[in-house]
Write a protein that holds these residues in place. Structure first.
Motif, short mmCIF file in Angstrom:
data_model
loop_
_atom_site.label_atom_id
_atom_site.label_comp_id
_atom_site.label_asym_id
_atom_site.label_seq_id
_atom_site.Cartn_x
_atom_site.Cartn_y
_atom_site.Cartn_z
N THR A 6 4.39 -3.92 6.29
CA THR A 6 5.75 -3.85 6.85
C THR A 6 6.82 -4.29 5.85
O THR A 6 7.88 -4.77 6.23
CB THR A 6 5.85 -4.73 8.12
OG1 THR A 6 5.41 -6.06 7.80
CG2 THR A 6 4.98 -4.18 9.25
N LEU A 7 6.54 -4.10 4.57
CA LEU A 7 7.52 -4.53 3.56
C LEU A 7 8.82 -3.74 3.63
O LEU A 7 9.85 -4.22 3.16
CB LEU A 7 6.91 -4.39 2.15
CG LEU A 7 6.04 -5.54 1.66
CD1 LEU A 7 5.52 -5.24 0.27
CD2 LEU A 7 6.81 -6.86 1.65
N ASP A 8 8.77 -2.52 4.19
CA ASP A 8 10.00 -1.72 4.29
C ASP A 8 11.04 -2.40 5.17
O ASP A 8 12.22 -2.06 5.10
CB ASP A 8 9.69 -0.30 4.80
CG ASP A 8 8.87 -0.30 6.08
OD1 ASP A 8 8.13 -1.28 6.31
OD2 ASP A 8 8.97 0.66 6.86
N LYS A 9 10.62 -3.36 5.97
CA LYS A 9 11.57 -4.04 6.86
C LYS A 9 12.17 -5.28 6.22
O LYS A 9 13.00 -5.96 6.81
CB LYS A 9 10.86 -4.42 8.16
CG LYS A 9 10.29 -3.20 8.87
CD LYS A 9 9.87 -3.50 10.29
CE LYS A 9 9.48 -2.24 11.01
NZ LYS A 9 8.39 -1.50 10.32
N LEU A 39 8.47 -17.35 1.72
CA LEU A 39 7.33 -16.73 1.03
C LEU A 39 6.26 -16.25 2.01
O LEU A 39 5.74 -15.14 1.86
CB LEU A 39 6.71 -17.74 0.04
CG LEU A 39 5.46 -17.22 -0.71
CD1 LEU A 39 5.83 -16.08 -1.65
CD2 LEU A 39 4.77 -18.35 -1.47
N LEU A 40 5.97 -17.05 3.01
CA LEU A 40 4.90 -16.67 3.95
C LEU A 40 5.24 -15.36 4.66
O LEU A 40 4.38 -14.49 4.83
CB LEU A 40 4.64 -17.82 4.94
CG LEU A 40 3.46 -17.64 5.90
CD1 LEU A 40 2.18 -17.23 5.19
CD2 LEU A 40 3.24 -18.93 6.69
N THR A 41 6.50 -15.20 5.06
CA THR A 41 6.94 -13.95 5.71
C THR A 41 6.71 -12.77 4.78
O THR A 41 6.22 -11.71 5.20
CB THR A 41 8.45 -14.05 6.06
OG1 THR A 41 8.63 -15.17 6.92
CG2 THR A 41 8.95 -12.79 6.74
N LEU A 42 7.03 -12.95 3.50
CA LEU A 42 6.86 -11.86 2.52
C LEU A 42 5.38 -11.51 2.33
O LEU A 42 5.01 -10.34 2.29
CB LEU A 42 7.48 -12.26 1.18
CG LEU A 42 9.01 -12.30 1.15
CD1 LEU A 42 9.50 -13.09 -0.07
CD2 LEU A 42 9.60 -10.89 1.14
N LEU A 43 4.54 -12.53 2.23
CA LEU A 43 3.12 -12.28 1.98
C LEU A 43 2.45 -11.66 3.21
O LEU A 43 1.59 -10.78 3.08
CB LEU A 43 2.40 -13.57 1.56
CG LEU A 43 2.95 -14.29 0.31
CD1 LEU A 43 2.01 -15.41 -0.12
CD2 LEU A 43 3.20 -13.34 -0.86
N LEU A 44 2.86 -12.09 4.39
CA LEU A 44 2.31 -11.51 5.62
C LEU A 44 2.71 -10.04 5.74
O LEU A 44 1.88 -9.19 6.09
CB LEU A 44 2.82 -12.28 6.85
CG LEU A 44 2.08 -13.59 7.16
CD1 LEU A 44 2.87 -14.41 8.18
CD2 LEU A 44 0.67 -13.31 7.69
N ALA A 45 3.96 -9.72 5.42
CA ALA A 45 4.43 -8.32 5.51
C ALA A 45 3.68 -7.45 4.51
O ALA A 45 3.43 -6.26 4.76
CB ALA A 45 5.93 -8.26 5.26
N THR A 46 3.28 -8.04 3.38
CA THR A 46 2.51 -7.31 2.38
C THR A 46 1.15 -6.92 2.95
O THR A 46 0.68 -5.79 2.79
CB THR A 46 2.31 -8.19 1.12
OG1 THR A 46 3.60 -8.59 0.65
CG2 THR A 46 1.58 -7.44 0.01
N GLY A 64 0.83 -1.21 0.00
CA GLY A 64 0.00 0.00 0.00
C GLY A 64 0.86 1.25 0.00
O GLY A 64 0.48 2.27 -0.58
N ARG A 65 2.04 1.17 0.64
CA ARG A 65 2.97 2.31 0.70
C ARG A 65 4.33 1.91 0.16
O ARG A 65 4.96 2.63 -0.60
CB ARG A 65 3.18 2.73 2.17
CG ARG A 65 2.10 3.60 2.76
CD ARG A 65 2.43 3.92 4.21
NE ARG A 65 2.78 2.74 4.99
CZ ARG A 65 3.88 2.58 5.71
NH1 ARG A 65 4.78 3.53 5.77
NH2 ARG A 65 4.12 1.46 6.37
N ASN A 66 4.81 0.75 0.60
CA ASN A 66 6.16 0.30 0.23
C ASN A 66 6.08 -0.72 -0.89
O ASN A 66 5.18 -1.55 -0.91
CB ASN A 66 6.84 -0.35 1.43
CG ASN A 66 6.81 0.53 2.65
OD1 ASN A 66 7.43 1.59 2.68
ND2 ASN A 66 6.05 0.13 3.66
N VAL A 67 7.08 -0.62 -1.77
CA VAL A 67 7.13 -1.56 -2.90
C VAL A 67 8.41 -2.38 -2.79
O VAL A 67 9.49 -1.82 -2.61
CB VAL A 67 7.11 -0.79 -4.23
CG1 VAL A 67 7.29 -1.74 -5.40
CG2 VAL A 67 5.79 -0.03 -4.39
#
Ligand code: AMP
Ligand code: GLY
Length: 418
Positions: free
Chosen positions: A312-315, A301-308, A198-201
């Protein structure tokens, strides 16, 4: 954490395969899934168009996260309905999924945010569309406005083809009476995948697929006959250009509209002489591109999808294997036209080696025997030091599978091999 994965194609099998390796995972369920996914997930018979049933299942099984594979449930608002019930999910809202569901919606954003794309006009009457067509001439691209499973697009090299495409659309063949008439872009095509919270790519990786049914990229368009990753034509500079000029302004546009885009954003690009231009967005992972992305992914993958979903993708960062991956789709004879179902498939129990994975798509079990149940049936995927090596490994495995009613292309990856 218990996770429910929605979908039943090769893309979902590849996602299940990657999710099942997650240290965060307790149990993985797949609805409806396919027999190949039964290795990684418990298959559940749920009608995914009944959002209330999915919510009830999530409550019953204490599902902490739902991963939505295909576009139809996204466009139907499944993620919104899950959110309303307090269930976290991966995938954009109904509003944001219009990036895939409505070509007109995407084109309007491109215009408003200066995103490089083909010049276009949107028409809601056959007369208006014909008049515009006369003005611009062929070659030209005619697109139905809406989800048409990849079949609503005609790249018309002549005026007669363009005229026929318009007649089809306005006769309601794709469920609506609205079209986009688009400038024909010349250049190599590539797919670029990013996660957006939503904010971080967070850029993921690149891939190329083969849409045409026949060797040499001939014949009608399909959902994809094979793919490879990375796409050699997508240099780091081109990825950055696509990120800054296309993806980030799009994510900003959705945020500005009050509907931040959360999920994977799949940009279909044409690399023109003037730089990358957007031809389409998909609001989900690609199929068969996911079958080549997942084997290259080194992070969870699960960590990445949860952060999405959590914003919290910036982390996070993401690492990929240096190797190339290539997948060949085995299809039922007749695809993308009429096909038969229930054709036996044998030889899948053998060990194809550590660098080969067979992802199921249109398969089912009949009296305990594996048979085909769709157009695209299996995705034979291999890793290799180069695309050429991955290709050789994939075809060696393909040749050991016994599927008499099947066919496949023999030249997947040709562009990357030269
Ligand atoms: P789409 O469903 O919009 O991705 O279109 C399907 C296919 O049509 C694409 O993968 C391209 O090969 C081709 N195509 C779409 N738009 C254009 C365009 N503006 N110029 C040239 N080819 C296009
Ligand atoms: N392979 C094309 C798509 O997933 O739309």
């Amino acid at each position: 954490m218990n996770v429910l994965l929605i979908g039943s194609g090769g893309r979902e099998h590849a996602l299940a395969w990657a999710l099942s390796a997650s240290p965060l995972l307790t149990r993985l369920y797949a609805a409806p899934g396919n027999p190949g996914m039964a290795k990684q997930a418990e298959l559940v018979t749920l009608d995914v168009t009944r959002h209330g049933d999915i919510v009830a299942f999530c409550k019953e099984k204490s599902i902490g996260f739902v991963v939505v594979g295909p576009e139809a449930p996204l466009v139907a608002g499944l993620v919104d309905d899950l959110a309303a019930a307090g269930i976290k999910a991966f995938g954009p809202s109904k509003f944001a999924a219009q990036l895939e569901g409505s070509k007109g919606f995407t084109k309007d954003i491109c215009r408003d945010y200066g995103i490089p794309t083909a010049a276009y006009e949107r028409h809601e009457s056959l007369e208006g569309a014909r008049a515009y067509l006369k003005k611009v001439g062929a070659p030209i691209v005619i697109k139905a406005d809406g989800l048409a499973a990849g079949k609503g697009v005609t790249v018309a090299m002549t005026m007669a083809e363009a005229d026929a495409a318009l007649a089809d659309i306005f006769a309601g063949r794709f469920g609506g009476a609205s079209c986009v008439i688009e400038e024909f872009l010349e250049g190599e095509e590539a797919s670029f995948f990013v996660l957006s919270d939503g904010r971080n790519v967070l850029p993921l990786a690149t891939a190329q697929d083969h849409k045409r049914v026949g060797d040499g990229d001939t014949g009608p368009n399909t959902g994809g006959m094979g793919a490879y990753s990375p796409a050699p034509c997508m240099t780091e500079a081109l990825c950055n250009e696509a990120l800054e000029k296309i993806v980030k302004p799009t994510v900003k546009a959705l945020a500005d509209k009050g509907h931040p885009y959360k999920g994977v954003l799949y940009a279909g690009l044409i690399l023109t002489a003037a730089g990358p231009k957007l031809i389409e967005y998909n609001a989900r992972f690609g199929d068969p591109e996911t079958q080549v992305l997942m084997p290259r992914l080194r992070d969870d993958l699960l960590t990445l999808l949860l952060a999405t979903a959590d914003g919290t993708l910036d982390k996070l960062s993401v690492r990929w294997r240096k190797e190339a991956a290539l997948t060949v789709c085995l299809c039922t004879k007749g695809y993308p036209g009429e096909i038969t179902k229930g054709n036996p498939i044998k030889g899948l129990e053998q060990d194809f080696g550590a660098d080969v994975e067979v992802f199921h798509a249109g398969t089912t079990k009949k009296d305990g025997v594996l048979v085909s149940s769709g157009g695209r049936v299996l995705n034979v995927t291999a890793l290799g030091a180069t695309v050429k090596e991955a290709q050789a490994r994939a075809y060696a495995a393909v040749d050991r599978i016994d599927f008499p009613m099947g066919f496949h292309r023999r030249d997947i990856g040709w562009r990357a091999i030269g």
